[in-house]
Design a protein around this motif. Structure first.
Motif, mmCIF file in Angstrom:
data_model
loop_
_atom_site.group_PDB
_atom_site.id
_atom_site.type_symbol
_atom_site.label_atom_id
_atom_site.label_comp_id
_atom_site.label_asym_id
_atom_site.label_seq_id
_atom_site.Cartn_x
_atom_site.Cartn_y
_atom_site.Cartn_z
ATOM 1 N N ILE A 16 -10.035 5.793 29.731
ATOM 2 C CA ILE A 16 -9.554 7.158 29.483
ATOM 3 C C ILE A 16 -10.663 7.996 28.860
ATOM 4 C CG2 ILE A 16 -7.951 8.546 28.107
ATOM 5 C CD1 ILE A 16 -5.987 6.101 28.367
ATOM 6 N N LEU A 17 -11.349 7.430 27.881
ATOM 7 C CA LEU A 17 -12.439 8.154 27.212
ATOM 8 C C LEU A 17 -13.550 8.508 28.186
ATOM 9 C CD1 LEU A 17 -13.730 9.232 24.620
ATOM 10 C CD2 LEU A 17 -14.629 6.924 24.208
ATOM 11 N N THR A 18 -13.899 7.582 29.060
ATOM 12 C CA THR A 18 -14.946 7.838 30.059
ATOM 13 C C THR A 18 -14.547 8.998 30.971
ATOM 14 O OG1 THR A 18 -15.660 5.527 30.028
ATOM 15 C CG2 THR A 18 -16.258 6.835 31.971
ATOM 16 N N ALA A 19 -13.302 9.016 31.410
ATOM 17 C CA ALA A 19 -12.815 10.091 32.279
ATOM 18 C C ALA A 19 -12.796 11.423 31.540
ATOM 19 C CB ALA A 19 -11.423 9.752 32.804
ATOM 20 N N LEU A 20 -12.443 11.400 30.252
ATOM 21 C CA LEU A 20 -12.451 12.634 29.453
ATOM 22 C C LEU A 20 -13.865 13.181 29.332
ATOM 23 C CD1 LEU A 20 -9.978 11.645 26.594
ATOM 24 C CD2 LEU A 20 -9.697 13.596 28.135
ATOM 25 N N ARG A 21 -14.822 12.313 29.088
ATOM 26 C CA ARG A 21 -16.214 12.757 28.930
ATOM 27 C C ARG A 21 -16.751 13.383 30.213
ATOM 28 N NH1 ARG A 21 -18.652 12.081 24.384
ATOM 29 N NH2 ARG A 21 -18.163 10.443 22.874
ATOM 30 N N SER A 22 -16.247 12.917 31.346
ATOM 31 C CA SER A 22 -16.697 13.491 32.624
ATOM 32 C C SER A 22 -15.876 14.724 33.010
ATOM 33 C CB SER A 22 -16.605 12.441 33.728
ATOM 34 O OG SER A 22 -15.255 12.099 33.976
#
Length: 225
Positions: free
Chosen positions: A188-194
């Motif tokens: 989830i965090l990775t998707a938010l950062r992108s």
């Protein structure tokens, strides 16, 4: 429950205290209560208790039995299932809304939370891990900047709290479940950062639905009292 200091507004403080007790199971589903009895337990007059109970009635956390007596709402298994799935969909949608708005500061704090979750996932305290995961969710929901959404989620998250806690404690005996959920927080965090709103919503929904399924799977094994 500890008594409350006499600081205004007492009605708000009484509401929060009672709500916390409902969430923690100190006021159990089906338990009958009275304004006078709750006022004595909190060390305040009946007036702020009355106001607090009105708010809790509106949230469907308390039901009125008679003019002077109420009971803590007891939700059926079907109702609990429906509320939890609705909450999952709402949280996933909120995550989508938050994606373009969330600040780098919030993402940095979420990064630290994920790292702490990953530090000792198999032997860590399940309840501590729940606190970290809840803080992760709070940061994400706060990023929506929408008080209506925040209020709705705050209300539904109280329902079924004892079952949720039972599931979290059960993860101690099924570490693979906890490990998978921690990995999903990283995803989830990775998707938010992108800033990929589609990906955030998809991953969040899958993560939350899996949690609901896990909670309900344990429903036949009631939590210890």
């Amino acid at each position: 429950m500890r008594t409350l200091e006499r600081v205004d507004p007492l009605a708000d403080r009484a509401y929060r205290a009672l709500r916390e007790q409902i969430a923690a199971g100190g006021l159990a589903p089906g338990e009958r209560v009275t304004e006078r009895g709750l006022a004595a337990r909190l060390g305040v007059s009946a007036t702020p208790i009355r106001e607090a109970l009105c708010r809790l009635e509106q949230e469907r956390l308390v039901e009125r039995v008679s003019a002077r007596q109420l009971r803590i709402a007891a939700h059926s298994e079907l109702a609990l299932r429906e509320v939890m799935y609705t909450e999952a969909v709402l949280r996933a949608t909120a995550a989508r809304i938050a994606t373009p708005k969330i600040t780098e500061e919030a993402l940095g704090e979420m990064q630290r939370l994920v790292e702490e979750l990953e530090r000792d996932p198999e032997t860590g305290d399940p309840e501590r891990q729940l606190v970290l995961a809840r803080r992760f969710d709070e940061l994400l929901i706060a990023a929506t900047g929408n008080q209506v959404i925040c209020g709705l989620l705050d209300t539904v998250s109280v329902i079924g709290w004892s079952q949720r806690m039972h599931a979290v404690r059960a993860m101690h005996d099924t570490p693979e479940v906890g490990l998978r959920r921690i990995a999903e927080h990283r995803e989830i965090l990775t998707a938010l950062r992108s800033r990929d709103a589609d990906r955030v919503e998809t991953v969040m929904r899958r993560h939350l639905i899996a949690a609901v399924d896990y909670f309900l799977e344990l429903a036949d094994d009631p939590p210890p009292r």
